[in-house]
Scaffold this motif. Structure first.
Motif, PDB file in Angstrom:
ATOM      1  N   ALA A  12     -11.818   0.555 -20.745  1.00 34.88           N
ATOM      2  CA  ALA A  12     -12.774  -0.517 -20.481  1.00 34.88           C
ATOM      3  C   ALA A  12     -12.712  -0.953 -19.021  1.00 34.88           C
ATOM      4  O   ALA A  12     -13.738  -1.158 -18.378  1.00 34.88           O
ATOM      5  N   ALA A  13     -11.504  -1.084 -18.492  1.00 29.08           N
ATOM      6  CA  ALA A  13     -11.358  -1.467 -17.090  1.00 29.08           C
ATOM      7  C   ALA A  13     -11.962  -0.407 -16.179  1.00 29.08           C
ATOM      8  O   ALA A  13     -12.621  -0.720 -15.197  1.00 29.08           O
ATOM      9  N   LEU A  14     -11.755   0.856 -16.521  1.00 31.56           N
ATOM     10  CA  LEU A  14     -12.312   1.943 -15.725  1.00 31.56           C
ATOM     11  C   LEU A  14     -13.839   1.909 -15.768  1.00 31.56           C
ATOM     12  O   LEU A  14     -14.499   2.075 -14.752  1.00 31.56           O
ATOM     13  N   ALA A  15     -14.407   1.646 -16.940  1.00 30.88           N
ATOM     14  CA  ALA A  15     -15.861   1.590 -17.058  1.00 30.88           C
ATOM     15  C   ALA A  15     -16.429   0.510 -16.153  1.00 30.88           C
ATOM     16  O   ALA A  15     -17.434   0.704 -15.480  1.00 30.88           O
ATOM     17  N   VAL A  16     -15.776  -0.659 -16.106  1.00 28.65           N
ATOM     18  CA  VAL A  16     -16.241  -1.733 -15.244  1.00 28.65           C
ATOM     19  C   VAL A  16     -16.075  -1.334 -13.787  1.00 28.65           C
ATOM     20  O   VAL A  16     -16.962  -1.526 -12.969  1.00 28.65           O
ATOM     21  N   SER A  17     -14.943  -0.737 -13.439  1.00 29.81           N
ATOM     22  CA  SER A  17     -14.712  -0.387 -12.037  1.00 29.81           C
ATOM     23  C   SER A  17     -15.640   0.724 -11.566  1.00 29.81           C
ATOM     24  O   SER A  17     -15.891   0.854 -10.384  1.00 29.81           O
ATOM     25  N   LEU A  18     -16.168   1.502 -12.467  1.00 27.28           N
ATOM     26  CA  LEU A  18     -17.081   2.571 -12.097  1.00 27.28           C
ATOM     27  C   LEU A  18     -18.534   2.129 -12.084  1.00 27.28           C
ATOM     28  O   LEU A  18     -19.434   2.936 -12.074  1.00 27.28           O
ATOM     29  N   GLY A  19     -18.752   0.831 -12.094  1.00 34.40           N
ATOM     30  CA  GLY A  19     -20.122   0.368 -11.929  1.00 34.40           C
ATOM     31  C   GLY A  19     -20.625  -0.481 -13.061  1.00 34.40           C
ATOM     32  O   GLY A  19     -21.818  -0.625 -13.240  1.00 34.40           O
ATOM     33  N   GLY A  20     -19.747  -1.072 -13.828  1.00 39.37           N
ATOM     34  CA  GLY A  20     -20.182  -1.984 -14.859  1.00 39.37           C
ATOM     35  C   GLY A  20     -20.832  -1.293 -16.033  1.00 39.37           C
ATOM     36  O   GLY A  20     -21.699  -1.847 -16.675  1.00 39.37           O
ATOM     37  N   ALA A  21     -20.409  -0.078 -16.333  1.00 36.90           N
ATOM     38  CA  ALA A  21     -21.015   0.679 -17.423  1.00 36.90           C
ATOM     39  C   ALA A  21     -20.910  -0.056 -18.750  1.00 36.90           C
ATOM     40  O   ALA A  21     -21.765   0.089 -19.602  1.00 36.90           O
ATOM     41  N   ALA A  22     -19.867  -0.841 -18.925  1.00 36.12           N
ATOM     42  CA  ALA A  22     -19.710  -1.605 -20.157  1.00 36.12           C
ATOM     43  C   ALA A  22     -20.401  -2.952 -19.951  1.00 36.12           C
ATOM     44  O   ALA A  22     -19.925  -3.779 -19.206  1.00 36.12           O
ATOM     45  N   LEU A  23     -21.537  -3.144 -20.587  1.00 33.85           N
ATOM     46  CA  LEU A  23     -22.298  -4.368 -20.405  1.00 33.85           C
ATOM     47  C   LEU A  23     -22.092  -5.305 -21.580  1.00 33.85           C
ATOM     48  O   LEU A  23     -22.100  -4.881 -22.724  1.00 33.85           O
ATOM     49  N   ALA A  24     -21.897  -6.579 -21.291  1.00 34.54           N
ATOM     50  CA  ALA A  24     -21.764  -7.592 -22.329  1.00 34.54           C
ATOM     51  C   ALA A  24     -22.982  -8.500 -22.320  1.00 34.54           C
ATOM     52  O   ALA A  24     -22.875  -9.685 -22.531  1.00 34.54           O
ATOM     53  N   GLY A  25     -24.126  -7.937 -22.048  1.00 33.92           N
ATOM     54  CA  GLY A  25     -25.340  -8.724 -22.061  1.00 33.92           C
ATOM     55  C   GLY A  25     -26.092  -8.626 -20.760  1.00 33.92           C
ATOM     56  O   GLY A  25     -25.722  -7.893 -19.858  1.00 33.92           O
ATOM     57  N   PRO A  26     -27.184  -9.407 -20.645  1.00 29.36           N
ATOM     58  CA  PRO A  26     -28.006  -9.353 -19.435  1.00 29.36           C
ATOM     59  C   PRO A  26     -27.357 -10.080 -18.267  1.00 29.36           C
ATOM     60  O   PRO A  26     -26.441 -10.876 -18.435  1.00 29.36           O
ATOM     61  N   GLN A  27     -27.880  -9.813 -17.100  1.00 29.85           N
ATOM     62  CA  GLN A  27     -27.448 -10.471 -15.869  1.00 29.85           C
ATOM     63  C   GLN A  27     -27.625 -11.981 -16.018  1.00 29.85           C
ATOM     64  O   GLN A  27     -28.634 -12.447 -16.554  1.00 29.85           O
ATOM     65  N   TYR A  28     -26.663 -12.756 -15.541  1.00 27.87           N
ATOM     66  CA  TYR A  28     -26.784 -14.211 -15.575  1.00 27.87           C
ATOM     67  C   TYR A  28     -27.846 -14.653 -14.571  1.00 27.87           C
ATOM     68  O   TYR A  28     -27.870 -14.209 -13.424  1.00 27.87           O
ATOM     69  N   VAL A  29     -28.736 -15.537 -15.019  1.00 28.33           N
ATOM     70  CA  VAL A  29     -29.794 -16.107 -14.177  1.00 28.33           C
ATOM     71  C   VAL A  29     -29.720 -17.617 -14.328  1.00 28.33           C
ATOM     72  O   VAL A  29     -29.758 -18.134 -15.442  1.00 28.33           O
ATOM     73  N   ASP A  30     -29.634 -18.323 -13.207  1.00 24.99           N
ATOM     74  CA  ASP A  30     -29.568 -19.782 -13.260  1.00 24.99           C
ATOM     75  C   ASP A  30     -30.970 -20.386 -13.151  1.00 24.99           C
ATOM     76  O   ASP A  30     -31.973 -19.678 -13.255  1.00 24.99           O
ATOM     77  N   ALA A  31     -31.020 -21.682 -12.901  1.00 22.40           N
ATOM     78  CA  ALA A  31     -32.300 -22.397 -12.855  1.00 22.40           C
ATOM     79  C   ALA A  31     -33.218 -21.914 -11.734  1.00 22.40           C
ATOM     80  O   ALA A  31     -34.422 -22.170 -11.770  1.00 22.40           O
ATOM     81  N   SER A  32     -32.679 -21.182 -10.755  1.00 18.50           N
ATOM     82  CA  SER A  32     -33.524 -20.650  -9.680  1.00 18.50           C
ATOM     83  C   SER A  32     -34.500 -19.597 -10.212  1.00 18.50           C
ATOM     84  O   SER A  32     -35.509 -19.316  -9.582  1.00 18.50           O
ATOM     85  N   GLY A  33     -34.158 -18.999 -11.356  1.00 18.76           N
ATOM     86  CA  GLY A  33     -34.971 -17.932 -11.921  1.00 18.76           C
ATOM     87  C   GLY A  33     -34.596 -16.550 -11.398  1.00 18.76           C
ATOM     88  O   GLY A  33     -35.177 -15.552 -11.809  1.00 18.76           O
TER      89      GLY A  33
END
Length: 177
Positions: A12-33
């Protein structure tokens, strides 16, 4: 059993270090949109980093007229050239853990990352929740990245939560989105 867990955590750590291949959902977006509050994620990589324990240079604001979509969010860029660099390899520039706080993920939860509290480690952009949290993260950056990588695939796929992050000290409440 223990070696199986270590193997899974390392993968899992390798997947993240290789570009975030393991996704836990969409990109966080704040009130700026926008993802990363509208700051240009490519521009972080062109800045000279401050030493650990010191404040980083201010991020570069993106323009609402220069954008790209990735992982369910709109990213803004300061220049067309930065947008092109992003589109050529979005995983190389998008913040790790979908823009959530790297220390929060290491502690088992998802809270928003503050784009002004950033650090690039091994060619990856990491954000933290607040200055005191960043200070704790910087005490063991490699260890926290490895732990966060192991935690990330099992976290709730919804964006940043209002629930407290397990193991964070009482004085560090997460920011509500």
């Amino acid at each position: 059993m223990r070696s199986t867990f270590r193997t899974l955590a390392a993968a899992a750590a390798l997947a993240v270090s290789l570009g975030g291949a393991a996704l836990a959902g969409p990109q966080y977006v704040d009130a700026s949109g926008f993802a990363v509050s509208g700051f240009d994620v490519v521009a972080y990589f062109d800045k000279a980093q401050a030493p650990v324990g010191q404040s980083q240079p201010a991020p570069t604001p993106g323009k609402a007229s220069i954008t790209a979509e990735h992982n369910g969010a709109t990213f803004a860029f300061a220049t067309d050239a930065n947008r092109a660099r992003f589109l050529a390899d979005p995983e190389a520039y998008a913040p790790q853990f979908d823009g959530h706080c790297a220390f929060g993920v290491a502690k088992g939860g998802k809270v928003p990352g503050d784009p002004q509290l950033w650090r690039i480690v091994d060619g990856r952009l990491y954000l933290n929740l607040q200055k005191s949290v960043q200070g704790m993260w910087e005490q063991d950056i490699p260890g926290h990245i490895a732990t966060a990588g192991g935690n990330w695939p099992g976290l709730d796929p919804k964006p940043a939560s209002e629930r407290p992050v397990p193991e964070l000290t009482a004085g560090l409440a997460p920011v509500a989105n």
